[in-house]
Design a protein around this motif. Structure first.
Motif, short mmCIF file in Angstrom:
data_model
loop_
_atom_site.label_atom_id
_atom_site.label_comp_id
_atom_site.label_asym_id
_atom_site.label_seq_id
_atom_site.Cartn_x
_atom_site.Cartn_y
_atom_site.Cartn_z
N GLY A 1 0.13 -3.01 19.23
CA GLY A 1 0.30 -2.67 20.67
C GLY A 1 1.66 -2.30 20.98
O GLY A 1 2.16 -2.44 22.21
N VAL A 2 2.31 -1.47 20.22
CA VAL A 2 3.72 -1.14 20.63
C VAL A 2 3.75 0.54 20.39
O VAL A 2 2.90 1.10 19.92
N GLU A 3 4.74 1.05 21.01
CA GLU A 3 5.11 2.53 21.06
C GLU A 3 5.69 3.01 19.70
O GLU A 3 6.42 2.25 19.14
N LEU A 4 5.17 3.93 19.17
CA LEU A 4 5.94 4.76 17.99
C LEU A 4 6.79 5.71 18.43
O LEU A 4 6.34 6.67 19.13
N LEU B 1 0.67 -1.17 0.08
CA LEU B 1 0.00 0.04 -0.10
C LEU B 1 1.07 1.32 0.13
O LEU B 1 0.30 2.26 -0.80
N VAL B 2 1.81 1.16 0.58
CA VAL B 2 2.87 2.42 0.91
C VAL B 2 3.65 2.51 -0.23
O VAL B 2 3.87 3.57 -1.29
N ASP B 3 4.38 1.23 -0.67
CA ASP B 3 5.19 1.29 -2.01
C ASP B 3 4.30 2.03 -3.59
O ASP B 3 4.99 2.33 -4.23
N LEU B 4 3.19 1.28 -3.42
CA LEU B 4 2.37 1.52 -4.74
C LEU B 4 1.69 3.15 -4.34
O LEU B 4 1.13 3.50 -5.21
N GLY B 5 2.00 3.81 -3.34
CA GLY B 5 1.40 5.15 -2.97
C GLY B 5 -0.03 5.23 -2.86
O GLY B 5 -0.72 6.49 -2.92
N PHE B 6 -0.79 4.30 -2.33
CA PHE B 6 -2.26 4.26 -1.93
C PHE B 6 -2.13 4.68 -0.51
O PHE B 6 -3.34 5.15 0.04
N LEU B 7 -1.06 4.63 0.41
CA LEU B 7 -1.18 5.14 1.85
C LEU B 7 0.17 5.65 2.13
O LEU B 7 1.24 4.82 1.60
N SER B 8 0.45 6.87 2.95
CA SER B 8 1.65 7.37 2.99
C SER B 8 2.16 6.62 4.37
O SER B 8 1.41 6.04 5.24
N GLU B 9 3.50 6.69 4.60
CA GLU B 9 3.84 5.81 5.96
C GLU B 9 3.53 6.50 7.15
O GLU B 9 3.22 5.85 8.07
N GLU B 10 3.18 7.99 7.12
CA GLU B 10 2.73 8.55 8.24
C GLU B 10 1.50 8.11 8.63
O GLU B 10 0.93 8.20 9.85
N ASP B 11 0.54 7.83 7.75
CA ASP B 11 -0.97 7.18 7.91
C ASP B 11 -0.73 5.77 8.36
O ASP B 11 -1.58 5.39 9.18
N LEU B 12 -0.03 5.12 7.94
CA LEU B 12 0.40 3.59 8.28
C LEU B 12 0.74 3.55 9.57
O LEU B 12 0.21 2.36 10.36
N LEU B 13 1.89 4.14 10.04
CA LEU B 13 2.32 3.84 11.25
C LEU B 13 1.70 3.79 12.54
O LEU B 13 1.48 2.94 13.54
N PRO B 14 0.60 5.03 12.73
CA PRO B 14 -0.52 4.91 13.84
C PRO B 14 -1.21 3.58 13.90
O PRO B 14 -1.77 3.01 14.87
N ILE B 15 -1.70 3.09 12.62
CA ILE B 15 -2.56 2.04 12.37
C ILE B 15 -1.70 0.72 13.05
O ILE B 15 -2.21 -0.16 13.84
#
Length: 578
Positions: free
Chosen positions: A77-80, A57-71
């Protein structure tokens, strides 16, 4: 003999791709960041390639890393963890080599009470966690970090920690002139190169960059983003990857990768971080290879609402009165990158209706406007501004926009069109509004034709907005206080900023316009007919109430929008306020 983590799990499998878990897929869908149809398409590709869907999803540009990391942080269940929390050197863990850390994208942060805090770009990689636990005998506490933050640490560490191991080996640079087209194409098609270029593009969009500069030098490849009008360096890949990266960009733009001696222009249309993005690509041969600049044309970032441009209410009312005239010439002036095209688009959007036929001729067409006929200049086949404008006039238009008046021929046809019942918009590269009149007269336009057709001239600049998170009030100096006193309801307190994480340390976030509007009245027409100088025209307009660029800049300073230094920076070609 101590076992190593590589013996427990090979680097290839540790960094290898595995498909995601169903629970994570549900979390990704519920986030609303990706549509179900997009998700189904990416899932099919991820299954075919055997790669994890979240990475696809990130590599193909459908989702940014900033949007993915909180998910991912919530799901696992880990700290960002932010970049400044990652140590500059890894904690010592027996059996875990630097090579494995880089391949598995992990970095041991600290060891406390039998527990290892492990920074990971992929906290869902259970095989790596279990292998590190078995080899170290420590309980692993994974934390999630941004992939690019971890990569920056690796670049720093591997430049020093590995220098003794690789001394004498060095990097072998290939003479690009000797590289075959097939070899360039093969390099550009490799997965790491594709992923790297995608990351460069997606990070640029995330950071609101308007341009990406890829510049090869003798011993380095330099990549820079232009954000809010100012260039910023980013961590760049090794010089040895320059040919592959530039070839990848040229392939995406459908340029000839075999031609490295002549400039080329192309276009890339792709989907990045959930948005449709157009990239205007320009390649230019330099001493050490091709320099590539990509202009990011983000449809969602352009404001075609005239009221959203930041015009003072009085200027907005005057300009609106100009653009609703049935015929005449309206000009917008300023240097490259000052927002002239956006202002013209906003004006066209304001007057666009089914009763009017609007045609534009541009170089290039930056954004597509609904209900408006737009023409792209192609000089190589003879479609110039002048030739295109002649044909446009025969198309029975009501409104014409000419991207730029560059020569006497285009100026003459535009003015003739304005005199024969058309409303014509165009731009000029002059420092102020009055300078546009002098420039047209110098081009050879007859003074009586210009006086009869010109309605008004808008000069503009873009100033950077102070970051709302870190701006602070400061006391204005006596000289500045005198300048500010000329602005209505002026205050002696102004603002400045030192920079913070929210603005990447720049102190600014976003831009707004400052404007100077010259209305052509009977007095101005008399000056045109007498061929008065730009200085005389400006001085008389100021006495009649025209607000200069710098005065409008002080308005934004008074309102706490920007800083004194920023206004002075963009209006340095203008003397002190009269």
């Amino acid at each position: 003999m101590e076992s190593t983590v590589e013996e427990k799990i090979g680097v290839e499998s540790a960094a290898g791709e595995r498909t995601g878990q169903p629970g994570l897929e549900d979390a990704l869908l519920k986030s609303g960041k990706v549509s179900p149809e997009e998700f189904r398409n990416v899932r099919r590709v991820s299954l075919e390639k055997g790669e994890r869907i979240e990475r696809m999803l990130v590599d193909l540009g459908f989702l940014s890393e900033e949007d993915l990391l909180p998910i991912l942080s919530a799901y696992h269940g880990v700290e960002l963890v932010e970049a400044d929390a990652i140590p500059d050197s890894p904690a010592e863990v027996p059996g875990v080599s630097l090579e494995f850390m880089r391949g598995a994208r992990i970095l041991p942060m600290r060891v406390e009470n039998g527990s290892l805090t492990l920074a990971m770009a992929d906290t869902g990689d259970r095989a790596v966690i279990e292998a590190v636990q078995q080899v170290s005998g420590l309980r692993v506490n994974p934390v999630l970090v941004r992939s690019r933050d971890l990569q920056e640490k690796f670049n720093t560490m591997f430049g020093t920690l590995e220098s003794t191991d690789t001394e004498g080996e060095g990097i072998e640079f290939v003479n690009e002139d000797e590289e075959s087209v097939e070899h360039l194409r093969d390099m550009a098609s490799e997965a790491p190169v594709i992923r790297l270029v995608n990351q460069v593009l997606s990070r640029a969009v995330e950071q609101r960059a308007s341009d990406i500069h890829v510049e090869p030098f003798e011993n380095e490849l330099r990549i820079r983003y232009r954000v809010d009008g100012v260039l910023h360096d980013i961590d760049s890949p090794p010089r040895s990857q320059a040919a592959a990266i530039i070839s990848r960009i040229k392939l995406m733009a459908k340029l000839n990768i075999a031609e490295r001696r002549l400039p080329q222009d192309g276009r890339i249309k792709l989907r990045l971080v959930g948005r449709e993005i157009d990239l205007r690509v320009s390649s230019l041969p330099t001493l050490y290879g091709e320099s590539v600049v990509m202009r990011i044309l983000d449809r969602s970032s352009i404001s075609v609402d005239l009221t959203g441009l930041g015009l003072p209410q009085s200027t907005l009312d005057e300009y609106t009165g100009m653009i609703i005239q049935p015929h005449g010439l309206v000009l917008v002036t300023g240097p490259t990158g000052s927002g002239k095209t956006t202002t013209l688009y906003a004006a066209l959007d304001k007057i666009n209706s089914s009763e009017k036929k609007i045609i534009t001729i541009e170089d290039p067409v930056e954004y597509q406007l609904a209900g408006i006929n737009q023409i792209h200049v192609k000089s190589q086949i003879g479609l110039t501004f002048a030739n295109g404008l002649r044909s446009i006039v025969r198309q029975d238009p009501d409104v014409i926009m000419v991207g730029e008046i560059r020569d006497a021929e285009t100026a003459e046809i535009a003015i003739q069109a304005a005199l024969t019942g058309h409303l014509v918009f165009s731009t000029l590269h002059t420092n102020d509004a009055a300078g546009a009149i002098s420039r047209l007269l110098e081009m050879g336009v007859e003074d009586y034709l210009l006086a009869s057709s010109l309605i008004g001239v808008m000069a503009q600049r873009l100033v950077r907005r102070l970051c709302p998170e870190c701006k602070q009030p400061v006391k204005a100096g006596s000289e500045l206080a005198g300048e500010l006193s000329k602005v209505e309801d002026s205050a002696s307190t102004v603002y400045d900023s030192d920079g913070c994480p929210a603005c990447s340390g720049t102190g600014f976030r976003g831009r707004c316009g400052i404007y100077e509007l010259l209305q052509v009245d009977d007095s101005t027409r008399a000056q045109i007919l007498s061929r008065a100088s730009a200085g005389d025209i400006k001085a008389k307009a100021v006495k009649s109430g025209m607000r200069t660029l710098r005065e409008d800049g002080w308005r934004t300073v008074k309102n706490g929008v920007t800083s004194v230094a920023e206004v002075l920076r963009v209006t340095q070609d203008e003397g002190p306020t009269a």
